[in-house]
Write a protein that holds these residues in place. Structure first.
Motif, mmCIF file in Angstrom:
data_model
loop_
_atom_site.group_PDB
_atom_site.id
_atom_site.type_symbol
_atom_site.label_atom_id
_atom_site.label_comp_id
_atom_site.label_asym_id
_atom_site.label_seq_id
_atom_site.Cartn_x
_atom_site.Cartn_y
_atom_site.Cartn_z
ATOM 1 N N ASP A 1 0.594 -1.326 -0.155
ATOM 2 C CA ASP A 1 -0.047 -0.114 0.088
ATOM 3 C C ASP A 1 1.195 1.233 0.093
ATOM 4 O O ASP A 1 0.495 2.275 -0.700
ATOM 5 C CB ASP A 1 -0.870 0.001 1.197
ATOM 6 N N ARG A 2 2.057 1.252 0.631
ATOM 7 C CA ARG A 2 2.967 2.243 0.829
ATOM 8 C C ARG A 2 4.149 1.909 1.085
ATOM 9 O O ARG A 2 4.502 0.824 1.074
ATOM 10 C CB ARG A 2 2.323 3.294 1.893
ATOM 11 N N GLY A 3 5.044 3.004 1.480
ATOM 12 C CA GLY A 3 6.354 2.613 1.679
ATOM 13 C C GLY A 3 7.378 2.436 0.493
ATOM 14 O O GLY A 3 7.099 2.444 -0.648
ATOM 15 N N GLU A 4 8.628 1.813 0.620
ATOM 16 C CA GLU A 4 9.462 1.283 -0.268
ATOM 17 C C GLU A 4 9.972 0.201 -0.330
ATOM 18 O O GLU A 4 10.338 -0.681 0.636
ATOM 19 C CB GLU A 4 10.864 2.234 -0.216
ATOM 20 N N MET A 5 9.908 -0.654 -1.448
ATOM 21 C CA MET A 5 10.306 -2.068 -1.541
ATOM 22 C C MET A 5 11.489 -2.171 -1.864
ATOM 23 O O MET A 5 11.993 -1.575 -2.929
ATOM 24 C CB MET A 5 9.390 -2.858 -2.502
ATOM 25 N N LEU A 6 12.517 -2.846 -0.951
ATOM 26 C CA LEU A 6 13.840 -2.687 -1.510
ATOM 27 C C LEU A 6 14.199 -3.926 -1.906
ATOM 28 O O LEU A 6 15.396 -4.364 -2.430
ATOM 29 C CB LEU A 6 14.667 -2.613 -0.152
ATOM 30 N N MET A 7 13.652 -5.379 -1.693
ATOM 31 C CA MET A 7 13.952 -6.446 -1.879
ATOM 32 C C MET A 7 12.686 -7.208 -2.508
ATOM 33 O O MET A 7 11.440 -6.889 -2.074
ATOM 34 C CB MET A 7 14.675 -7.455 -1.057
ATOM 35 N N SER A 8 12.780 -8.010 -3.352
ATOM 36 C CA SER A 8 11.506 -8.712 -3.831
ATOM 37 C C SER A 8 11.813 -10.113 -4.393
ATOM 38 O O SER A 8 13.114 -10.633 -4.283
ATOM 39 C CB SER A 8 11.287 -8.121 -5.475
ATOM 40 N N GLY A 9 10.843 -11.054 -4.206
ATOM 41 C CA GLY A 9 10.864 -12.061 -4.500
ATOM 42 C C GLY A 9 10.401 -12.818 -5.742
ATOM 43 O O GLY A 9 10.652 -11.910 -7.074
ATOM 44 N N PRO A 10 9.834 -13.840 -6.045
ATOM 45 C CA PRO A 10 9.285 -14.351 -7.490
ATOM 46 C C PRO A 10 8.204 -13.373 -8.016
ATOM 47 O O PRO A 10 7.478 -12.940 -7.346
ATOM 48 C CB PRO A 10 8.765 -15.787 -7.198
ATOM 49 N N GLU A 11 8.461 -13.158 -9.377
ATOM 50 C CA GLU A 11 7.634 -11.976 -9.990
ATOM 51 C C GLU A 11 7.499 -10.646 -9.671
ATOM 52 O O GLU A 11 6.585 -9.870 -9.748
ATOM 53 C CB GLU A 11 6.272 -12.863 -10.089
ATOM 54 N N GLY A 12 8.696 -10.452 -8.971
ATOM 55 C CA GLY A 12 8.566 -8.914 -8.377
ATOM 56 C C GLY A 12 7.786 -8.817 -7.167
ATOM 57 O O GLY A 12 7.500 -7.457 -6.888
ATOM 58 N N LYS A 13 7.405 -9.805 -6.440
ATOM 59 C CA LYS A 13 6.640 -9.738 -5.272
ATOM 60 C C LYS A 13 7.370 -9.056 -4.086
ATOM 61 O O LYS A 13 8.513 -9.323 -3.683
ATOM 62 C CB LYS A 13 5.875 -10.855 -4.996
ATOM 63 N N PRO A 14 6.843 -8.141 -3.291
ATOM 64 C CA PRO A 14 7.355 -7.687 -2.142
ATOM 65 C C PRO A 14 8.113 -8.522 -1.122
ATOM 66 O O PRO A 14 7.515 -9.589 -0.665
ATOM 67 C CB PRO A 14 6.595 -6.790 -1.534
ATOM 68 N N LEU A 15 9.436 -8.390 -0.772
ATOM 69 C CA LEU A 15 10.245 -9.146 0.296
ATOM 70 C C LEU A 15 10.493 -8.459 1.214
ATOM 71 O O LEU A 15 10.467 -8.872 2.539
ATOM 72 C CB LEU A 15 11.248 -9.834 -0.379
ATOM 73 N N LEU A 16 11.061 -7.054 1.139
ATOM 74 C CA LEU A 16 11.329 -6.232 2.340
ATOM 75 C C LEU A 16 10.763 -4.974 2.169
ATOM 76 O O LEU A 16 11.109 -4.290 0.877
ATOM 77 C CB LEU A 16 13.033 -6.163 2.382
ATOM 78 N N VAL A 17 10.111 -4.338 2.714
ATOM 79 C CA VAL A 17 9.410 -2.927 2.623
ATOM 80 C C VAL A 17 9.653 -2.084 3.952
ATOM 81 O O VAL A 17 9.318 -2.687 4.984
ATOM 82 C CB VAL A 17 7.786 -3.180 2.347
ATOM 83 N N LEU A 18 10.173 -0.913 3.775
ATOM 84 C CA LEU A 18 10.497 0.107 4.873
ATOM 85 C C LEU A 18 9.206 1.194 4.391
ATOM 86 O O LEU A 18 8.886 1.542 3.441
ATOM 87 C CB LEU A 18 11.609 0.432 4.937
ATOM 88 N N ASP A 19 9.002 1.547 5.656
ATOM 89 C CA ASP A 19 8.191 2.880 5.666
ATOM 90 C C ASP A 19 8.151 3.708 6.818
ATOM 91 O O ASP A 19 8.687 3.093 8.126
ATOM 92 C CB ASP A 19 6.618 2.229 5.543
ATOM 93 N N ARG A 20 7.874 5.001 6.496
ATOM 94 C CA ARG A 20 7.741 5.945 7.982
ATOM 95 C C ARG A 20 6.434 6.122 8.227
ATOM 96 O O ARG A 20 5.394 6.385 7.466
ATOM 97 C CB ARG A 20 8.265 7.287 7.669
ATOM 98 N N VAL A 21 6.132 6.003 9.638
ATOM 99 C CA VAL A 21 4.743 6.283 10.120
ATOM 100 C C VAL A 21 4.714 7.191 11.271
ATOM 101 O O VAL A 21 5.389 7.003 12.163
ATOM 102 C CB VAL A 21 4.047 4.962 10.692
ATOM 103 N N GLY A 22 4.258 8.264 11.216
ATOM 104 C CA GLY A 22 4.272 9.672 12.003
ATOM 105 C C GLY A 22 5.891 9.817 12.202
ATOM 106 O O GLY A 22 6.731 9.927 11.246
ATOM 107 N N GLU A 23 6.008 9.797 13.412
ATOM 108 C CA GLU A 23 7.668 9.923 13.841
ATOM 109 C C GLU A 23 8.346 8.749 13.761
ATOM 110 O O GLU A 23 9.581 8.526 14.055
ATOM 111 C CB GLU A 23 7.685 10.710 15.138
#
Length: 688
Positions: A452-474
């Motif tokens: 839904d949001r954040g940055e996907m840094l690593m992916s698995g098969p077919e480009g699926k998200p594996l590692l996602v980082l996000d900022r929430v408030g502070e």
């Protein structure tokens, strides 16, 4: 051409001395007995002694060698104040013309400035190297054109090996006004989040413009954080808390005045290193599995980590009749951890967690609020994340950037860096990730999610998200969509950088500046200013550089690799540099952060006067057009070498001996004939 008398005795000096004593004794006897022929015998003995002494006239062919006068011009940064450079240039031209009128004087001019390493002014180091090929007896004198703020003044000139006058001509107004700020006490380290105290003092030289308190601004990493007031000469203190680990650039700047020589010494810098007291981590494992031990070993290996780890082995619904006193588990202190002391943790990790009623829903709401207020959460998803008891089916859904689709991919794959991952500092430098495919082992499970949001840094098969980082408030959140990172730790198919990946992820969650995706940094080394900009964008605007002198310049950064733009500038200006770009600020010092060069800038002869007076040299002050450089004279050895308006250069009269010719005064044959004649004449007179 030179002449002198020399002797080359035909007998050793001892025998010649004994013979002379014998001749003297005989002469005394002749005189005492008043012998008529004594005078002729005395003359004969004298002639014998002269013949044996072998006197000669030495003729020397000499070549006069000019003396050396050294003119030293200070080119340090402080000479750029008050038009001192122009005054020194005009004075040096005048002195060179005057010294050039003496044909027996070799004038050498050297320009000396910063000391090795850029800290202070070094004149005498350059003097020693410039006179290394000059014999000490040829040095006629040395003239220094400087503001007097020299930092390598020796105790005496004896180490230089010559005896010549050292004249000092100070450039600038000794009565000028200047203000400087000095940090007297500052810690080198500090605990992150805890206050440190810095002691400072404001010093003034010359007539002060007023007696009002001076405003002092406190900056941290280029941002204003506080303002205080201080009176000159009084010790003051300021306190602040270090916000992050690593280097914290703290700058104190006193308000300037229009009558000051320079504003560069109105500020001082200290760079304490922030150290985290203890990193408190709460690890909650939803169930025992192969990767649980990997998480624990990784966190326990760091002595700076205080780990609280709970594994849920016995859910509330399990009722098998086991007596309470035989259970090996302690009660899960849910209220204490997730309500009373939640804000004491720096990081909360949910490892393969599933909802089993252990944690009431209200506690998940507390965790979401904890993140919004600056906390950090990391989740490592296992198969339960895709089911009805998913962690996503709690108030944590408001902070998690990826939601489960309900399916699990079970096949071998190599985690790959996404386009953002090749730029982000958390993953960009991972060993083996730059190649295609990456040179690390496979994983075999991926929880399918919708980002839904954040940055996907690593992916698995077919480009699926594996590692996602996000900022929430502070705060910050990281999601791993697999529970098989332990395969890298076990070395399966060559393994992979699991420890480095988790360490970098945790440090990003802890807001370490080095891992910020939008970061401007700078460093100074060997006369070069290096600028680096980390960004997730495809280009960056020009960076504006503010030099220590206050001059500004814009420079364009070039892309070195994805996410990294750099520039390098050659510069010899020492002090604190400020670089600004796109709302970001970086500070760095080229040479020392608080250079000696600007510590004292008012013209003074205090450091050089004792040395000049001890050598017989004069001390003069020059401010054009109020006065002129002192006159130049040549003086003989033993005479005064300075006056109220003149400076003297010693006439050493040195020369090189080209040839030597010895002419004997007595011929051996003629001397023998003369001596025999005297003896015969004495015998003839005695026989009458």
């Amino acid at each position: 051409m030179g002449f002198s008398f020399t002797f080359a005795p035909l007998l050793p000096p001892l025998w010649l001395g004994l013979l002379a004593l014998a001749c003297a004794g005989l002469s005394a006897l002749f005189i005492w007995r008043r012998m008529r022929v004594g005078i002729w015998r005395i003359l004969a003995m004298a002639l014998l002694l002269a013949l044996i002494a072998n006197p000669s006239v030495r003729q020397e062919e000499r070549e006069t060698v000019p003396d050396v006068a050294l003119l030293v011009i200070d080119t340090s940064a402080s000479m750029g104040l008050e038009e001192r450079t122009q005054t020194a240039k005009a004075a040096s031209q005048t002195l060179q013309q005057e010294l050039g009128k003496f044909s027996d004087l070799d004038v050498r001019t050297i320009y000396a400035g910063s000391a090795p390493g850029g800290d202070g002014t070094a004149l005498f180091t350059n003097i020693a190297s410039s006179l290394a090929d000059v014999p000490a007896e040829r040095v006629a004198g040395i003239v220094l054109l400087t503001d007097g703020q020299v930092h390598d003044v020796p105790g005496s000139l004896e180490a230089f090996g010559f005896d010549a006058p050292l004249h000092t001509v100070t450039i600038g107004d000794p009565g000028a006004y200047d203000r400087r700020l000095v940090i007297e006490e500052a810690p080198r380290f500090g605990i992150v989040g805890e206050p440190i105290s810095i002691a400072f003092r404001i010093e003034e030289t010359g007539p002060a413009p007023g007696d009002e308190p001076i405003t002092v601004t406190l900056r941290l990493d280029g941002e204003d954080v506080a303002t205080t007031f201080a009176r000159p000469g009084e010790r003051e203190r300021v306190s602040l808390a270090l916000p992050h680990g690593g280097t914290n650039v703290i700058e104190l700047q006193a308000a300037g005045d229009a009558s000051e020589l320079t504003l560069q010494n109105n500020r001082a810098v200290t760079t304490p290193s922030g150290i985290r007291d203890r990193l408190r981590v709460l690890l909650v494992s939803g169930e025992p599995h192969a990767g649980e031990r990997t998480w624990r070993n990784l966190l326990k290996a760091d002595p700076a980590v205080d780990l609280v780890h709970f594994t849920i082995l016995r859910p509330p619904e399990k009722q098998d009749g086991t007596p309470i006193n035989e259970l090996s588990l302690i009660a899960f202190p849910t209220r204490e951890l997730f309500s009373l002391k939640l804000d004491e943790f720096d990081l909360i990790i949910f490892d393969r967690y599933r909802r089993r009623g252990v944690l009431p829903i209200v506690y998940f709401d507390n965790i979401a609020q904890y993140v919004a207020e600056g906390g950090a959460v990391l989740t490592a998803a296992g198969p339960p994340f895709a089911g009805p008891f998913s962690l996503y089916r709690t108030p944590l859904a408001s902070i998690l950037p990826a939601q489960p689709s309900g399916t699990v991919t079970e096949e071998g794959f190599k985690p790959e860096l996404s386009e953002a991952g090749r730029k982000h500092p958390v993953t960009a430098e991972l060993t083996g990730g730059q190649s295609t495919p990456p040179s690390w082992g496979r994983w075999f499970r991926l929880i399918d999610t919708l980002q839904d949001r954040g940055e996907m840094l690593m992916s698995g098969p077919e480009g699926k998200p594996l590692l996602v980082l996000d900022r929430v408030g502070e705060g910050r959140v990281a999601q791993f969509m697999s529970d098989q990172g332990w395969l890298w730790a076990r070395g399966f198919e060559g393994g992979g950088p699991q420890a480095e990946l988790l360490r970098r992820t945790a440090h990003w969650l802890m807001k370490e500046p080095d891992l910020e995706e939008e970061r401007l940094s700078a460093s100074g080394k060997a006369g070069r200013l290096l600028i680096d900009r980390r960004t997730m964008g495809t280009n960056t605007p020009p960076a504006e550089i503010t030099y220590p002198s206050g001059a500004r310049e814009q420079v364009t950064l070039k892309e070195e690799k994805p996410g990294l733009f750099s520039a390098a500038l050659e510069t010899d200006e020492i002090g604190l540099y400020r670089i600004e770009q796109g709302g970001l600020t970086a500070l760095t010092a080229l040479g020392p952060a608080n250079p000696k060069e600007y510590a004292e800038v008012v013209t003074s002869d205090e450091k050089l006067r004792p040395l000049s007076e001890a050598s017989g040299g004069g001390v003069f002050n020059l401010i054009l057009p109020e006065n002129e450089p002192p006159q130049v004279r040549r003086v003989r050895a033993g005479r005064d070498t300075q006056g109220s308006d003149w400076m003297g250069f010693r006439r050493n009269e040195t020369y090189i001996l080209r040839a030597v010719t010895d002419v004997p005064l007595l011929s051996g044959l003629l001397a023998a004939i003369a001596m025999l004649g005297l003896l015969l004449f004495a015998w003839w007179r005695e026989s009458r």
